[in-house]
Design a protein around this motif. Structure first.
Motif, PDB file in Angstrom:
ATOM      1  N   ARG A 126     -18.375   0.458  -6.259  1.00 35.43           N
ATOM      2  CA  ARG A 126     -18.629   0.269  -4.826  1.00 35.43           C
ATOM      3  C   ARG A 126     -17.331   0.336  -4.019  1.00 35.43           C
ATOM      4  O   ARG A 126     -17.315   0.809  -2.881  1.00 35.43           O
ATOM      5  N   THR A 127     -16.228  -0.111  -4.622  1.00 40.72           N
ATOM      6  CA  THR A 127     -14.942  -0.041  -3.920  1.00 40.72           C
ATOM      7  C   THR A 127     -14.425   1.384  -3.910  1.00 40.72           C
ATOM      8  O   THR A 127     -13.787   1.818  -2.932  1.00 40.72           O
ATOM      9  N   ARG A 128     -14.710   2.136  -4.976  1.00 42.50           N
ATOM     10  CA  ARG A 128     -14.383   3.560  -4.957  1.00 42.50           C
ATOM     11  C   ARG A 128     -15.117   4.260  -3.816  1.00 42.50           C
ATOM     12  O   ARG A 128     -14.568   5.154  -3.151  1.00 42.50           O
ATOM     13  N   SER A 129     -16.363   3.849  -3.565  1.00 40.77           N
ATOM     14  CA  SER A 129     -17.139   4.435  -2.471  1.00 40.77           C
ATOM     15  C   SER A 129     -16.495   4.134  -1.129  1.00 40.77           C
ATOM     16  O   SER A 129     -16.390   5.001  -0.255  1.00 40.77           O
ATOM     17  N   LEU A 130     -16.037   2.899  -0.958  1.00 42.13           N
ATOM     18  CA  LEU A 130     -15.361   2.525   0.294  1.00 42.13           C
ATOM     19  C   LEU A 130     -14.041   3.275   0.432  1.00 42.13           C
ATOM     20  O   LEU A 130     -13.716   3.787   1.514  1.00 42.13           O
ATOM     21  N   ASN A 131     -13.272   3.347  -0.644  1.00 43.53           N
ATOM     22  CA  ASN A 131     -12.007   4.081  -0.596  1.00 43.53           C
ATOM     23  C   ASN A 131     -12.231   5.540  -0.222  1.00 43.53           C
ATOM     24  O   ASN A 131     -11.464   6.130   0.554  1.00 43.53           O
ATOM     25  N   SER A 132     -13.283   6.137  -0.801  1.00 46.67           N
ATOM     26  CA  SER A 132     -13.593   7.530  -0.502  1.00 46.67           C
ATOM     27  C   SER A 132     -13.927   7.696   0.977  1.00 46.67           C
ATOM     28  O   SER A 132     -13.484   8.663   1.626  1.00 46.67           O
ATOM     29  N   GLY A 164       3.565   5.575  -2.910  1.00 46.63           N
ATOM     30  CA  GLY A 164       2.740   5.725  -4.097  1.00 46.63           C
ATOM     31  C   GLY A 164       3.505   5.406  -5.371  1.00 46.63           C
ATOM     32  O   GLY A 164       2.964   4.817  -6.317  1.00 46.63           O
ATOM     33  N   TYR A 165       4.796   5.775  -5.403  1.00 46.09           N
ATOM     34  CA  TYR A 165       5.628   5.475  -6.570  1.00 46.09           C
ATOM     35  C   TYR A 165       5.786   3.965  -6.744  1.00 46.09           C
ATOM     36  O   TYR A 165       5.699   3.441  -7.874  1.00 46.09           O
ATOM     37  N   ALA A 166       6.004   3.261  -5.618  1.00 49.00           N
ATOM     38  CA  ALA A 166       6.154   1.804  -5.684  1.00 49.00           C
ATOM     39  C   ALA A 166       4.899   1.150  -6.255  1.00 49.00           C
ATOM     40  O   ALA A 166       4.987   0.138  -6.972  1.00 49.00           O
ATOM     41  N   TRP A 167       3.717   1.714  -5.974  1.00 53.82           N
ATOM     42  CA  TRP A 167       2.462   1.158  -6.489  1.00 53.82           C
ATOM     43  C   TRP A 167       2.211   1.594  -7.933  1.00 53.82           C
ATOM     44  O   TRP A 167       1.861   0.774  -8.783  1.00 53.82           O
ATOM     45  N   LEU A 199     -10.272  -3.401  -9.409  1.00 50.37           N
ATOM     46  CA  LEU A 199     -10.234  -4.030  -8.091  1.00 50.37           C
ATOM     47  C   LEU A 199     -11.549  -3.855  -7.343  1.00 50.37           C
ATOM     48  O   LEU A 199     -12.150  -2.782  -7.351  1.00 50.37           O
ATOM     49  N   ASP A 200     -11.979  -4.929  -6.707  1.00 43.22           N
ATOM     50  CA  ASP A 200     -13.091  -4.910  -5.771  1.00 43.22           C
ATOM     51  C   ASP A 200     -12.509  -5.135  -4.383  1.00 43.22           C
ATOM     52  O   ASP A 200     -11.378  -5.628  -4.252  1.00 43.22           O
ATOM     53  N   TRP A 201     -13.280  -4.774  -3.327  1.00 42.84           N
ATOM     54  CA  TRP A 201     -12.718  -4.965  -1.985  1.00 42.84           C
ATOM     55  C   TRP A 201     -12.521  -6.441  -1.629  1.00 42.84           C
ATOM     56  O   TRP A 201     -11.870  -6.760  -0.640  1.00 42.84           O
ATOM     57  N   THR A 202     -13.096  -7.331  -2.448  1.00 41.66           N
ATOM     58  CA  THR A 202     -12.882  -8.769  -2.228  1.00 41.66           C
ATOM     59  C   THR A 202     -11.714  -9.302  -3.051  1.00 41.66           C
ATOM     60  O   THR A 202     -11.358 -10.485  -2.921  1.00 41.66           O
ATOM     61  N   SER A 203     -11.118  -8.462  -3.884  1.00 47.22           N
ATOM     62  CA  SER A 203     -10.033  -8.906  -4.766  1.00 47.22           C
ATOM     63  C   SER A 203      -8.749  -9.139  -3.979  1.00 47.22           C
ATOM     64  O   SER A 203      -8.439  -8.389  -3.039  1.00 47.22           O
ATOM     65  N   PRO A 204      -7.974 -10.153  -4.360  1.00 49.01           N
ATOM     66  CA  PRO A 204      -6.651 -10.328  -3.738  1.00 49.01           C
ATOM     67  C   PRO A 204      -5.775  -9.103  -4.034  1.00 49.01           C
ATOM     68  O   PRO A 204      -5.820  -8.541  -5.130  1.00 49.01           O
ATOM     69  N   GLY A 205      -5.001  -8.691  -3.075  1.00 46.63           N
ATOM     70  CA  GLY A 205      -4.120  -7.554  -3.275  1.00 46.63           C
ATOM     71  C   GLY A 205      -4.775  -6.199  -3.076  1.00 46.63           C
ATOM     72  O   GLY A 205      -4.148  -5.171  -3.362  1.00 46.63           O
ATOM     73  N   TYR A 206      -6.035  -6.166  -2.588  1.00 49.08           N
ATOM     74  CA  TYR A 206      -6.718  -4.883  -2.400  1.00 49.08           C
ATOM     75  C   TYR A 206      -6.180  -4.109  -1.199  1.00 49.08           C
ATOM     76  O   TYR A 206      -6.147  -2.868  -1.205  1.00 49.08           O
ATOM     77  N   VAL A 207      -5.734  -4.788  -0.145  1.00 47.70           N
ATOM     78  CA  VAL A 207      -5.381  -4.137   1.120  1.00 47.70           C
ATOM     79  C   VAL A 207      -4.262  -3.112   0.949  1.00 47.70           C
ATOM     80  O   VAL A 207      -4.308  -2.022   1.516  1.00 47.70           O
ATOM     81  N   GLY A 208      -3.242  -3.436   0.141  1.00 49.59           N
ATOM     82  CA  GLY A 208      -2.121  -2.514  -0.050  1.00 49.59           C
ATOM     83  C   GLY A 208      -2.542  -1.175  -0.623  1.00 49.59           C
ATOM     84  O   GLY A 208      -2.296  -0.121  -0.010  1.00 49.59           O
ATOM     85  N   PRO A 209      -3.197  -1.143  -1.790  1.00 55.81           N
ATOM     86  CA  PRO A 209      -3.644   0.150  -2.339  1.00 55.81           C
ATOM     87  C   PRO A 209      -4.699   0.833  -1.478  1.00 55.81           C
ATOM     88  O   PRO A 209      -4.805   2.061  -1.505  1.00 55.81           O
TER      89      PRO A 209
END
Length: 503
Positions: free
Chosen positions: A297-303, A350-353, A373-383
């Motif tokens: 579902r997070t892949r869908s949002l990212n897309s 991208g290299y830093a990530w 990672l899910d969109w509710t996971s901590p640290g999701y906003v950066g990637p």
């Protein structure tokens, strides 16, 4: 003075048609329903105008490759195991690479409409193969569908490229490219919304059957719409001029045209590395980032965010490339510098990530699915923002490359050949990188090679962009690639002005 080649052209404003209706506009157009003007927003347009034809081909690409992008953007085409999609993509782009080199000749000989309609047919079959795979695990059908789509996509994208680069007037090419990219990428946006809605509570790792069925129906509709396009020899621009073509193309003349394109302009090969690089980043971004590290579902949002950011990139760069207060040659140099800067800014992030991520074998373990990672996971906003900027970068790259090719020629025949080279080399690069992914090449390696090729290709293309993009394209130079004359493509009123200016 030579007469226009269409004997039914009205050469005076306000003249009457054969059926007694009013004249078609300030510049004479042939008689017929395709040339009857109607006004939208105070501007007159007609069916066989560049605007309408670009709108139609944009809708075709919205429904066919746009939705294909949404499906591919999920990583693994929505499958838990991306291997089958890797095999299909390798077959797709291998065939695409071969067909792409010759598809300009097919487009010039068969016509834009036939080429596009046939090209659109492969997309729904490709989606259907994944629906079949969900129930039968038939890898062979998926690989065949990928190969057939390579044939179809080679034809569709070459015809689309010829329309986008040859139909518009010089001052509006960036806006036409931007408009196409906006509509086309809405296919990715809508497709991602379909996937997101149907998989909102899906944690299995594979998208539902309903997702594939929706894609099949919409892609088939796109192929049908292509049938209603008109061919390039029917298109009339606002100033009454026509697209430069061959009057009587033969298979031998069109295949010879491929050689002429390089023989007469050998410097065009410096653009080839940039063509090659233009799709290689999808492999790492879609499978190495989105597919490897996010749940379905997070892949869908990212897309969804990826394709929305493409629209933003197309708007900004498309309109900036047509900025009238700066000469075209200067705009070309500035755009190339901006693209080079973005290559290091975005891929540097991208290299830093990437350097903090687990190795590929870990992501392939079944137990890793729960750790994605899910969109509710901590640290999701950066990637999330990183993936958004990857989409922005893709649109900027494609917009600039199409604009550079369009700035080098206004000839429908020549731009079709260049579009063929572009799509052929683009697909060769994609085939190689999808094969590397299929061989489970480490993501760190894919990232490094992708970044290096993109940066190097810009430097190699720099002499062409700096020295060959002029403030206007020479008409006589374009006519060398056809059997038409100035009288064939320039309206009578413009010819009179042209003649008087040289007396």
């Amino acid at each position: 003075m030579a007469e226009p080649k269409d004997a039914n052209v009205n050469t005076h404003a306000g003249s009457s048609d054969m059926d007694g209706s009013e004249g078609h506009g300030p510049v004479g157009r042939p008689v017929g329903w395709m040339y009857r003007g109607f006004r939208i927003g105070g501007k007159e347009i007609w069916y066989a105008s560049p605007k309408i034809q670009l709108l139609m081909v944009s809708i075709v690409c919205f429904l066919c490759p746009g939705l294909y992008n949404a499906l591919s953007g999920l990583g693994g085409a929505g499958q838990l195991d991306p291997t089958v999609q890797d095999h299909a993509s390798t077959a797709l782009y291998s065939v695409f690479a071969i067909v792409g080199f010759f598809s300009g000749s097919f487009a010039n000989k068969l016509g834009i409409k036939t080429t596009l309609a046939f090209g659109g047919a492969g997309y729904c079959i490709y989606s259907a193969s994944f629906l079949c795979y969900n129930h039968t695990a038939n890898v062979g059908f998926v690989v065949f569908a990928g190969a057939f789509l390579g044939l179809c996509a080679g034809l569709l994208w070459t015809a689309q490229g010829a329309i986008m680069m040859a139909y518009p007037p010089e001052k509006s090419k960036g806006q036409y490219i931007s408009t196409f990219w906006i509509i086309f990428n809405f296919g990715g946006v809508i497709g991602a919304l379909i996937v997101l809605a149907q998989n909102l509570h899906n944690n299995t790792g594979t998208v539902t059957d309903g997702t594939y069925i929706a894609f099949i129906v919409l892609m088939f509709l796109g192929a049908v719409i292509a049938v209603f396009l008109c061919n390039a020899d029917s298109v009339i621009r606002d100033d009454g001029s026509k697209v430069i073509l061959m009057k009587n193309p033969t298979w031998s003349s069109e295949f010879l045209g491929l050689w002429e394109c390089i023989y007469r302009s050998p410097w065009v090969v410096l653009l080839f590395p940039m063509f090659f690089a233009s799709n290689i980043f999808y492999t790492y971004q879609q499978n190495g980032v989105n597919g490897a590290h996010f749940n379905v579902r997070t892949r869908s949002l990212n897309s969804l965010l990826y394709w929305l950011s493409q629209i933003l990139g197309a708007v900004i760069f498309g309109y900036a490339l047509d900025f009238p207060k700066i000469r075209r040659s200067v705009r070309a140099k500035i755009s190339l510098g901006a693209l080079f800067a973005l290559t290091f800014a975005i891929w540097g992030g991208g290299y830093a990530w990437q350097r903090q991520q687990v190795l590929r074998p870990v992501t392939q373990q079944e137990s890793y699915e729960a750790q994605k990672l899910d969109w509710t996971s901590p640290g999701y906003v950066g990637p999330m923002f990183l993936y958004l900027f990857y989409g922005f970068y893709d649109a900027v790259w494609q917009t600039c490359v199409y604009w550079y090719m369009g700035a080098l020629s206004n000839s429908g025949r020549r731009t079709a050949n260049m579009a063929g080279f572009y799509k052929g080399l683009q697909s060769a690069g994609a085939a190689i990188f999808w094969r590397l992914d299929g061989l489970h090449t480490e993501f760190n390696t894919l990232f490094a090679v992708t970044w290096a090729i993109c940066a190097a290709s810009i430097l190699i293309a720099a002499p062409v962009v700096w020295l060959k993009v002029k403030d206007t394209t020479d008409l006589e130079e374009d006519l060398k690639f056809s059997d038409e004359t100035v009288e064939d493509v320039v309206p009578v009123t413009a010819l009179e002005k042209r003649t008087s200016a040289t007396v």
